[in-house]
Design a protein around this motif. Sequence first.
Motif, PDB file in Angstrom:
ATOM      1  N   MET A  51      14.866   3.341   0.668  1.00 31.83           N
ATOM      2  CA  MET A  51      13.899   3.349   1.559  1.00 31.83           C
ATOM      3  C   MET A  51      12.687   3.933   1.115  1.00 31.83           C
ATOM      4  O   MET A  51      12.710   5.002   0.699  1.00 31.83           O
ATOM      5  CB  MET A  51      14.540   4.200   2.827  1.00 31.83           C
ATOM      6  N   LEU A  95      22.244   3.443   4.183  1.00 26.83           N
ATOM      7  CA  LEU A  95      20.860   2.750   4.194  1.00 26.83           C
ATOM      8  C   LEU A  95      21.518   1.189   3.621  1.00 26.83           C
ATOM      9  O   LEU A  95      22.311   1.201   2.473  1.00 26.83           O
ATOM     10  CB  LEU A  95      19.892   3.214   3.633  1.00 26.83           C
ATOM     11  N   ASN A 150      25.700  13.403   8.375  1.00 26.41           N
ATOM     12  CA  ASN A 150      25.116  15.023   7.959  1.00 26.41           C
ATOM     13  C   ASN A 150      24.838  15.839   9.143  1.00 26.41           C
ATOM     14  O   ASN A 150      25.261  16.851   9.165  1.00 26.41           O
ATOM     15  CB  ASN A 150      24.083  14.832   6.917  1.00 26.41           C
ATOM     16  N   LEU A 205      14.279  13.066   7.723  1.00 28.43           N
ATOM     17  CA  LEU A 205      14.958  11.759   7.890  1.00 28.43           C
ATOM     18  C   LEU A 205      16.258  12.209   7.483  1.00 28.43           C
ATOM     19  O   LEU A 205      16.421  12.414   6.370  1.00 28.43           O
ATOM     20  CB  LEU A 205      14.444  10.518   7.080  1.00 28.43           C
ATOM     21  N   PRO A 226      23.185  20.103   5.502  1.00 28.01           N
ATOM     22  CA  PRO A 226      21.735  20.104   5.603  1.00 28.01           C
ATOM     23  C   PRO A 226      21.016  18.780   4.915  1.00 28.01           C
ATOM     24  O   PRO A 226      19.612  18.869   4.928  1.00 28.01           O
ATOM     25  CB  PRO A 226      21.314  21.361   4.887  1.00 28.01           C
ATOM     26  N   ILE A 227      21.823  18.188   3.850  1.00 30.12           N
ATOM     27  CA  ILE A 227      20.876  17.229   3.047  1.00 30.12           C
ATOM     28  C   ILE A 227      20.464  16.132   3.881  1.00 30.12           C
ATOM     29  O   ILE A 227      21.185  15.559   4.793  1.00 30.12           O
ATOM     30  CB  ILE A 227      21.909  16.575   1.879  1.00 30.12           C
ATOM     31  N   ALA A 228      19.176  15.833   3.639  1.00 31.33           N
ATOM     32  CA  ALA A 228      18.419  14.730   4.078  1.00 31.33           C
ATOM     33  C   ALA A 228      18.197  13.755   3.307  1.00 31.33           C
ATOM     34  O   ALA A 228      18.273  13.831   2.230  1.00 31.33           O
ATOM     35  CB  ALA A 228      17.166  15.233   5.054  1.00 31.33           C
ATOM     36  N   PHE A 229      17.415  12.753   3.859  1.00 32.91           N
ATOM     37  CA  PHE A 229      17.018  11.391   3.114  1.00 32.91           C
ATOM     38  C   PHE A 229      15.542  11.578   2.774  1.00 32.91           C
ATOM     39  O   PHE A 229      15.182  11.526   1.607  1.00 32.91           O
ATOM     40  CB  PHE A 229      17.120   9.872   3.661  1.00 32.91           C
ATOM     41  N   MET A 230      14.854  12.394   3.421  1.00 38.14           N
ATOM     42  CA  MET A 230      13.565  12.980   3.333  1.00 38.14           C
ATOM     43  C   MET A 230      13.295  14.152   4.028  1.00 38.14           C
ATOM     44  O   MET A 230      13.757  14.246   5.184  1.00 38.14           O
ATOM     45  CB  MET A 230      12.512  11.881   3.870  1.00 38.14           C
ATOM     46  N   LEU A 231      12.657  15.283   3.359  1.00 39.15           N
ATOM     47  CA  LEU A 231      12.849  16.622   4.083  1.00 39.15           C
ATOM     48  C   LEU A 231      11.351  16.981   3.755  1.00 39.15           C
ATOM     49  O   LEU A 231      11.077  17.888   2.711  1.00 39.15           O
ATOM     50  CB  LEU A 231      13.718  17.483   3.606  1.00 39.15           C
ATOM     51  N   ASP A 232      10.505  16.968   4.709  1.00 39.64           N
ATOM     52  CA  ASP A 232       8.939  17.296   4.358  1.00 39.64           C
ATOM     53  C   ASP A 232       8.857  18.502   5.429  1.00 39.64           C
ATOM     54  O   ASP A 232       8.435  18.386   6.670  1.00 39.64           O
ATOM     55  CB  ASP A 232       8.118  16.327   4.613  1.00 39.64           C
ATOM     56  N   ASP A 233       9.150  19.713   4.711  1.00 42.80           N
ATOM     57  CA  ASP A 233       9.396  20.867   5.783  1.00 42.80           C
ATOM     58  C   ASP A 233       7.937  21.740   5.948  1.00 42.80           C
ATOM     59  O   ASP A 233       7.836  22.754   6.404  1.00 42.80           O
ATOM     60  CB  ASP A 233      10.252  21.791   5.194  1.00 42.80           C
ATOM     61  N   ASN A 263      24.576   5.125   8.755  1.00 45.39           N
ATOM     62  CA  ASN A 263      24.733   6.415   7.716  1.00 45.39           C
ATOM     63  C   ASN A 263      24.742   6.017   6.181  1.00 45.39           C
ATOM     64  O   ASN A 263      24.400   6.529   5.351  1.00 45.39           O
ATOM     65  CB  ASN A 263      26.213   6.867   7.820  1.00 45.39           C
TER      66      ASN A 263
END
Lengths: 161, 396
Positions: free
Chosen positions: A157, A153, A48, A43, A54-61, A151
């Motif tokens: 969240m 929120l 960005n 997310l 590269p910064i995300a709100f959620m980064l499940d890689d 951009n």
Amino acid sequence: MSEIEPNVIFSIENLNRDYICALDKLDMNKWLACFNKQGTYTLISNENETNGFPIAFMLDDKYERLQDRVTQVTVIQEDSTEHYQTRHMTQLTSIENLGNNRYQANFNFSVFYTQNLVETTEILCVGRYEDIVLIENGASFLQRKAVIDTNVLPRYMAYPV
Amino acid sequence: MSQTPDNRATLEWPAKYNEVPKEVFERADLWPIELEKIFYGEEWHPVVHQSEIPNIGDYKASDLGEIPIFAVRGEDNKIRIFQNSCTHRGTTLVTESLGNKTEFECPYHRWLFSPEGELVGCPNSREFTPDFDKKNFSLPTFRTEEFCGLYFITMSDTVAPLKEYLGEDFYEPLSRILGGDGRLKFAGYQKVHYDCNWKAYCDNDGYHAPLLHLAFKMLNWQGGKGVQNVTENGHLSFESELKIPDDITALEDASILDFKGTETSTGSIVQMQFPLTVYSKHMDMLNIRYAFPKGPKGIEVHYAYFTHEDDDDEMIAHRIRQSSNLLGPCGLISMEDASIFSRIDKGNKTPGMAIFQKGVKDEYQLDLQVGQNDESGNLPRWEHYRKLMGFKRAES
């Protein structure tokens, strides 16, 4: 989209429907079940994404991160969150065949939220999904990337969108 | 609502130093005074880190109080901060939050400014007032100072120079958050609106951390030894060791909590600069939280994250992964803070006082010596606020 088989469109629409229904019911295990074991979820703000930040709100890689997202929502933060009801509205905008049963699918989405005890409804975020779907024994997300035009929120969240 | 004889809003402050009137979070009539006495007064405010606008012509727009401003990197590679307003009739010059321009043109009458702020063109100027001179119409700037690549501004001519204003106990840890030498690379923002008064947002304390944040408990994460330093002008600085257990069973992927560290990044640092900026370094996350009150109700927070120029690819990936998942408005170890902000805001509509307890030894004295997990460290900033606002303290 014309060269895409109707059953492929049907499978991708079904996967998306399972996904948004899981979130609107806050059934995080059903949310997890939409992902392949190689699946990822991101997310990120459009600001960005557009600027290459590269910064995300959620980064499940990886899959373990997806599992930990379920734990975060259902166990770790369950009692401190001001919970809210979401409604996801989505619109499939394109499908491209990547070969090897993989498809790039894009959806537009808007998510409304109604905060418990406040009860008025607002827009949580608006954006697009950039998905890679594997259709093999059913459909699953190899990638679901939510890029939000919102951009800033309107609140913190607590769940994925 | 009460007012002074010159029709200025006021309120009576209690005699006890550990009590704060809840109405201070709720009264809209205090906002104009806060603008004048704090945001436009004797304080320094961070605006941009040089790495956020690394190329010539890069700009970033924001606000100081209600004044729109923008920072831009000029042709001479210098960063300047201007009012975002044409010197003719006041139209804003930039409308995007970030961008790149070689010149700044007002669309209204096509007045044109260089990135150095000079007026370089204005159509039909022969018909202007007889003594019109372009030199007198440069973009207004601010008193500006730089520290480890971070640019601060003030509207005061008299406030002490930046390092003196911050004090060594504050700027030394800040230099470590800023990578030791300011050679940072910008990695992106997380932006969010919180539904509370700006003072509720920045009233977080050392007492809450192990209690509110259940992630710490679930991850068997004991707080290490640490200190809290406070200054008379309301800055707080927390520093503690990091003790992350080897065996974290609550998570499938505990690598998200790895602390790889560098020689300049021992421990965990959280700093709150009066009036409302937070800087932090937890594990390998380097973070500045720029904050913008939206009047008396609501605050927009821009979490800015950084990597260091010397990081290898693995360290960059690790910092990005950690920053995107642990802090900020969705973060594993910090989202609860956000839930408290709006709940405090609702709860403070009740009458009476917010009462601080942890670490308070004498209710009638201000104490600058505070422990790591005390909430009394917030009291000097409240005293600083009270004095700036001109509120009288009741007799004890």
